[in-house]
Design a protein around this motif. Structure first.
Motif, mmCIF file in Angstrom:
data_model
loop_
_atom_site.group_PDB
_atom_site.id
_atom_site.type_symbol
_atom_site.label_atom_id
_atom_site.label_comp_id
_atom_site.label_asym_id
_atom_site.label_seq_id
_atom_site.Cartn_x
_atom_site.Cartn_y
_atom_site.Cartn_z
ATOM 1 N N ASN A 110 0.804 -1.240 0.000
ATOM 2 C CA ASN A 110 0.000 0.000 0.000
ATOM 3 C C ASN A 110 0.832 1.284 0.000
ATOM 4 O O ASN A 110 0.329 2.356 0.354
ATOM 5 N N ARG A 111 2.071 1.203 -0.437
ATOM 6 C CA ARG A 111 2.933 2.384 -0.413
ATOM 7 C C ARG A 111 2.456 3.488 -1.352
ATOM 8 O O ARG A 111 2.797 4.654 -1.159
ATOM 9 N N THR A 112 1.663 3.126 -2.382
ATOM 10 C CA THR A 112 1.183 4.147 -3.326
ATOM 11 C C THR A 112 -0.155 4.731 -2.905
ATOM 12 O O THR A 112 -0.770 5.468 -3.675
ATOM 13 N N TRP A 113 -0.585 4.451 -1.670
ATOM 14 C CA TRP A 113 -1.889 4.924 -1.189
ATOM 15 C C TRP A 113 -1.734 5.819 0.039
ATOM 16 O O TRP A 113 -2.556 5.790 0.949
ATOM 17 N N ARG A 114 -0.686 6.625 0.061
ATOM 18 C CA ARG A 114 -0.418 7.462 1.227
ATOM 19 C C ARG A 114 -1.517 8.493 1.483
ATOM 20 O O ARG A 114 -1.644 9.007 2.599
ATOM 21 N N HIS A 115 -2.282 8.816 0.469
ATOM 22 C CA HIS A 115 -3.368 9.793 0.652
ATOM 23 C C HIS A 115 -4.513 9.225 1.483
ATOM 24 O O HIS A 115 -5.355 9.965 1.986
ATOM 25 N N MET A 116 -4.547 7.909 1.648
ATOM 26 C CA MET A 116 -5.741 7.249 2.181
ATOM 27 C C MET A 116 -5.821 7.406 3.697
ATOM 28 O O MET A 116 -4.903 7.041 4.425
ATOM 29 N N TYR A 117 -6.946 7.914 4.150
ATOM 30 C CA TYR A 117 -7.175 8.161 5.582
ATOM 31 C C TYR A 117 -8.632 7.813 5.856
ATOM 32 O O TYR A 117 -9.534 8.577 5.557
ATOM 33 N N THR A 118 -8.840 6.646 6.429
ATOM 34 C CA THR A 118 -10.201 6.175 6.678
ATOM 35 C C THR A 118 -10.478 6.172 8.177
ATOM 36 O O THR A 118 -9.651 5.722 8.964
ATOM 37 N N ALA A 119 -11.616 6.672 8.557
ATOM 38 C CA ALA A 119 -12.062 6.651 9.957
ATOM 39 C C ALA A 119 -13.584 6.699 9.949
ATOM 40 O O ALA A 119 -14.195 7.670 10.382
ATOM 41 N N ASN A 120 -14.185 5.630 9.428
ATOM 42 C CA ASN A 120 -15.622 5.621 9.175
ATOM 43 C C ASN A 120 -16.269 4.341 9.676
ATOM 44 O O ASN A 120 -15.607 3.331 9.869
ATOM 45 N N ILE A 121 -17.591 4.407 9.838
ATOM 46 C CA ILE A 121 -18.371 3.195 10.072
ATOM 47 C C ILE A 121 -18.657 2.587 8.703
ATOM 48 O O ILE A 121 -19.304 3.212 7.857
ATOM 49 N N LEU A 122 -18.158 1.375 8.490
ATOM 50 C CA LEU A 122 -18.302 0.707 7.196
ATOM 51 C C LEU A 122 -18.919 -0.673 7.380
ATOM 52 O O LEU A 122 -18.771 -1.297 8.427
ATOM 53 N N SER A 123 -19.572 -1.131 6.345
ATOM 54 C CA SER A 123 -20.136 -2.474 6.344
ATOM 55 C C SER A 123 -19.029 -3.468 5.986
ATOM 56 O O SER A 123 -18.396 -3.352 4.946
ATOM 57 N N MET A 124 -18.794 -4.421 6.882
ATOM 58 C CA MET A 124 -17.726 -5.400 6.698
ATOM 59 C C MET A 124 -18.250 -6.668 6.020
ATOM 60 O O MET A 124 -19.398 -7.069 6.240
ATOM 61 N N PRO A 125 -17.416 -7.341 5.238
ATOM 62 C CA PRO A 125 -17.826 -8.648 4.703
ATOM 63 C C PRO A 125 -18.063 -9.665 5.815
ATOM 64 O O PRO A 125 -19.017 -10.422 5.803
ATOM 65 N N ASP A 126 -17.155 -9.683 6.814
ATOM 66 C CA ASP A 126 -17.245 -10.586 7.964
ATOM 67 C C ASP A 126 -16.332 -9.993 9.020
ATOM 68 O O ASP A 126 -15.141 -9.788 8.783
ATOM 69 N N LYS A 127 -16.855 -9.709 10.208
ATOM 70 C CA LYS A 127 -16.081 -8.951 11.200
ATOM 71 C C LYS A 127 -14.985 -9.780 11.878
ATOM 72 O O LYS A 127 -14.193 -9.233 12.636
ATOM 73 N N TRP A 128 -14.915 -11.073 11.593
ATOM 74 C CA TRP A 128 -13.766 -11.848 12.048
ATOM 75 C C TRP A 128 -12.859 -12.199 10.867
ATOM 76 O O TRP A 128 -11.688 -11.884 10.872
ATOM 77 N N GLU A 129 -13.414 -12.842 9.843
ATOM 78 C CA GLU A 129 -12.546 -13.313 8.758
ATOM 79 C C GLU A 129 -12.135 -12.199 7.806
ATOM 80 O O GLU A 129 -11.045 -12.237 7.232
ATOM 81 N N TYR A 130 -12.984 -11.209 7.623
ATOM 82 C CA TYR A 130 -12.649 -10.076 6.748
ATOM 83 C C TYR A 130 -12.997 -8.765 7.449
ATOM 84 O O TYR A 130 -13.903 -8.037 7.011
ATOM 85 N N PRO A 131 -12.281 -8.436 8.540
ATOM 86 C CA PRO A 131 -12.641 -7.224 9.295
ATOM 87 C C PRO A 131 -12.058 -5.960 8.681
ATOM 88 O O PRO A 131 -11.445 -5.135 9.341
#
Length: 891
Positions: free
Chosen positions: A401-422
């Protein structure tokens, strides 16, 4: 009819404040994620393990069982348990990492999302906790021993539930107000013997103070009074009180790393993160909790011996105001919120008449709502490291992810699976939004908008895929999801559509569409690649990696997805044009772009080459080899069905309302007859004088449907398979030098290591693709009407309308979750009799990642309600289609 209380609450605010400020936003696994990985080689699973999780402070989030938090994850509440046999508290769900299991990461617990309202005014979750020592080692050792051709070894396989020696632990929340939350835990002893259980409702702060940032330098504080009150003081959220009823004691420690245990170095505090764990498990012999009743992590301790068949209930109240009698109205509030939840779903499900389908649908909705999570990841800070921590290894700056330095996430999002894909996955999220739109249209719209924001989307227009590799390419389904959410919202809002939402998203989708055109059309001929496109191992080799013979792929699925994308954008542009006429130019642009893709799919600009194979009557990927012949990879898979998705029906009334667009369409079709001839029946009016845009003409459509509805190929009793069953006895082979790459129909878990071996597109049924099939068939029927019939199933001699075929596919998918009339088994959980016959199991449902192509059994992530939550919308589809058919028959 007046709105019920839950609908009123939903209308008060459209963001994650107010009634939505507190919710099930706590992850179920934070360890083993990319965010917590500060290794030099990107080995996230081994850098931060389950064994470390109880002792090491997290950087980017928190996890727990049945927990809640505020919308920025500052204050967390969850539950921990001890059965007096385990060596550690059950503070978080246990599972195996990708390298530990024979089919990739896998949670090894039994838990169920039972209920929730959209504002989380009421929520309920169930956890099944064994009374004997949890079989950690047995699960690990047996799964390591098994190979990829063997099934996963699950908790039920250990026999630990055979004698019913377990607790059913129900965790419930009811909000008295926006910041006043009532909490109830009820433990049922399902055993024939009395058994001890220690319950520890726990409150703590996400650790923001040790990383070296001035704005978080003030340490929050928890302070205990007697055994009945914990005061909560946080610089940002202010003051709260956690009222505790009849606890044995209050225990306090710090949410800070136990350096002594993990690294053999001194601790900052004698009461580290695992202090409560050590104190309880040692029966108070270890002095690892603060006797002054202060800290940043605290728990109320309840130890009870629960009688055979008996139960115990504890109660708490978390509030931002003082209450001298915090439990006086407790039961009344709970009863009221449950009543309101029932009223909300009675209204939402009023067209669903079957009680069993209502149960399936409501639990699917519960899973969608419980799967919200606070997702925090500042890539620039993550790569650079934190001021108060040791500098990360320099290799990290050239890693993930070195080319994604702009990315800043701090949101409530819908997860695929909160254990296997959190962590969010872009194309999963698009599908999540369809059932979420029925529950909470504003939340669904915000989900689609947020991943297109400038702090998510790459400056070049790419949508981030998922945290393991943001640069991977997912199918471009966001425009489709945007239109579906718009339609559902419009339907639920009395026919008034949110044009502002469409316009906002449309502009961002333009950037993404341009990225696809510039980057993924490698030869500039309107034929697209893209790599694996979310369908992991569907190809003979990894389509995202360097191809084994060099060269490049021109993909039937990549091109089909882009044709679908153009039509989705065309439809959105037309809708916006009804209010903002300048958008007719954009409608014209996407109309012409669709024509060029349709032309390219036929001949690639070279008459001797096409993605369509006349011999097989099917679409395939085309491999171009340097200094060698081009060849079709003749593997019949979902790749060749995706061109079906590129279909749109234009109503003549709309054309009349958009004169500039209509004029441009007529000019193109008159002056470019070569392109006009490629479009299915534009000039011929269909049912209701509609016009059809589709890559696939009547003949090609019939040929693809013939394959798709053949039960010896794609059609199973439980939906459409991802790979033809033909390859069960006739594996596809592709020679690379002296090596032969082989693809066989594999109805269950993957037998190969591609993409970690933790998902399989070589036979199973996947809900998102099946949903798109049903959706596309209904569009074809909208144009062709009942006069156009197809054989369904193939070779059955039975002729049906396209709508009836769509209804049958939906019914096959629904069948996965419904008890069979003969056996009483729900096909998805057919592996274990107990799941189907035990009254404490049979009506609690899980929603798996994908399903066995032969018997419908559930596979992969066991709580991926995300896109399997589409079952809720399919149930609605099914009833809507049946009502429409009855209405037409009557008329």
């Amino acid at each position: 009819m007046t709105d019920g209380a839950e609908k009123v609450r939903l209308k008060q605010r459209a963001d994650n404040k107010g009634w939505k400020k507190w919710g099930p936003y706590l992850a179920e696994r934070q360890w083993g994620t990319v965010r917590e990985d500060y290794s030099s080689n990107g080995d996230a699973w081994n850098f931060f393990t389950h064994d470390m999780a109880r002792s090491r402070a997290y950087r980017w989030g928190e996890d727990g069982i049945g927990g809640i938090s505020d919308n920025k994850g500052h204050i967390c509440l969850a539950f921990a348990f001890w059965n007096h046999k385990d060596g550690i508290l059950k503070e978080r769900l246990f599972g195996l990492t990708n390298p530990e299991s024979n089919h990739g990461e896998d949670v090894k617990e039994l838990y169920y999302y039972v209920d929730s309202t959209p504002t989380h005014s009421y929520m309920k979750m169930l956890y099944k906790y064994p009374q004997q020592a949890f079989p950690y080692s047995k699960l690990l050792d047996e799964n390591r021993r098994r190979n990829r051709t063997q099934p996963e070894y699950e908790l039920m396989d250990t026999g630990i539930f055979d004698k019913d020696e377990y607790f059913d632990i129900e965790m419930e929340y009811a909000k008295a107000d926006e910041n006043d939350i009532l909490i109830k835990l009820t433990a049922h002893n399902r055993s024939s013997k009395a058994a001890p259980l220690t319950m520890l409702p726990t409150i703590w702060f996400r650790n923001t103070w040790i990383w070296g940032y001035e704005n978080y330098s003030v340490r929050p504080m928890l302070t205990g009074y007697s055994k009945s009150l914990i005061e909560v003081n946080h610089k940002i959220l202010g003051k709260y009180k956690l009222y505790v009823e009849d606890a044995d004691s209050l225990l306090f420690c710090e949410n800070e790393t136990n350096y002594e245990r993990l690294y053999g170095s001194p601790n900052f505090s004698p009461y580290p993160k695992d202090g409560i764990n050590d104190y309880v498990v040692s029966n108070g012999k270890k002095q690892t909790v603060n006797p002054n009743h202060i800290g940043t992590k605290a728990a109320a301790k309840y130890t009870r011996k629960i009688a055979a068949g008996g139960s115990f209930t504890l109660r708490l109240r978390f509030s931002n105001y003082s209450n001298h009698e915090p439990f006086a109205d407790f039961e009344d509030v709970f009863a009221q919120r449950i009543k309101e939840a029932d009223e909300f779903y009675d209204d939402l499900q009023k067209s669903v008449l079957d009680a069993e389908l209502r149960r399936v649908q409501r639990q699917a909705y519960a899973g969608m709502l419980w799967s919200k999570q606070f997702y925090y990841y500042n890539v620039n800070e993550w790569l650079n490291g934190d001021p108060a921590m040791p500098k990360p290894a320099p290799e990290r700056k050239f890693g993930r992810n070195r080319t994604w330095r702009h990315m800043y996430t701090a949101n409530i999002l819908s997860m695929p699976d909160k254990w296997e894909y959190p962590w969010f996955a872009a194309w999963d999220l698009a599908f999540h939004c369809v059932p979420l739109a029925r529950l909470d249209p504003d939340f669904a719209k915000r989900q689609l908008a947020v991943v297109l924001r400038e702090y998510y989307m790459h400056p070049n227009g790419q949508i981030p895929a998922y945290e393991w590799t943001f640069s991977d390419v997912n199918p471009p389904v966001h425009a489709w999801a945007t239109w579906k959410v718009y339609e559902i919202d419009k339907e639920m809002n009395g026919g008034v559509g949110d044009i502002g939402f469409l316009e906002r998203v449309f502009h961002k989708l333009l950037l993404n569409f341009t990225w696809w055109v510039n980057i993924k059309d490698e030869q500039g001929n309107n034929i697209f690649g893209g790599g694996f496109l979310g369908m992991d191992n569907i190809g003979v080799f990894d389509r995202s990696a360097q191809l084994p013979l060099g060269g490049h792929l021109e993909q039937a699925d990549g091109t089909g997805w882009m044709a679908m994308y153009t039509l989705n954008m065309l439809r959105i542009a037309c809708e916006i044009s009804l209010e903002r006429r300048a958008y007719q130019d954009m409608a014209s642009k996407f109309f012409e772009h669709f024509l060029h893709i349709a032309g390219a799919m036929k001949s690639l600009g070279r008459e001797e080459i096409s993605l369509w194979d006349e011999d097989d009557q099917f679409y395939y990927d085309l491999l171009h080899i340097p200094n060698g012949p081009s060849m079709l990879l003749k593997l019949r898979s979902m790749v060749g069905l995706i061109p079906l998705f590129a279909v749109e029906v234009i109503d003549p009334d709309m054309l009349e309302k958009l004169p500039d667009f209509k004029r441009r369409v007529e000019w193109v079709l008159t002056n470019r007859p070569d392109l006009a001839s490629l479009i299915s029946r534009w000039y011929e009016p269909g049912k209701g004088e509609t016009r059809l845009l589709s890559i696939i003409r009547g003949h090609r459509m019939k040929m693809i449907l013939k394959r798709m509805f053949d039960e010896s190929e794609f059609l199973s009793d439980f939906g459409v398979r991802s790979l033809s069953k033909y390859y069960e006895t006739n594996p596809y082979e592709f020679r690379v030098g002296n090596e032969v790459l082989r693809v066989a129909y594999t109805p269950a878990e993957s037998t190969g290591a591609m993409f970690g071996g933790n998902s399989n597109w070589r036979g199973p049924v996947w809900f998102p693709m099946n949903f798109l099939i049903v959706d596309s068939l209904l569009k074809f029927h909208q144009y062709y009407g009942d006069d156009f019939e197809i054989e369904y199933p193939t070779n059955s001699g039975q002729m049906v309308t396209i709508r009836e075929a769509a209804l049958s596919v939906a019914g096959r998918l629904i069948r996965i979750f419904v008890p069979d009339e003969t056996t009483g088994l729900r096909p998805y959980q057919r592996q274990y009799d107990k799941f189907n016959t035990d009254p404490n199991f049979r009506n609690h449902l899980q929603f798996f990642e994908y399903f066995n192509g032969n018997d419908g059994s559930g596979l992969g992530a066991s709580h991926q309600t995300g896109w399997t939550g589409l079952i809720a919308e399919l149930i609605d589809y099914s009833y809507t289609l049946q009502r429409a058919r009855v209405k037409e028959d009557v008329s």
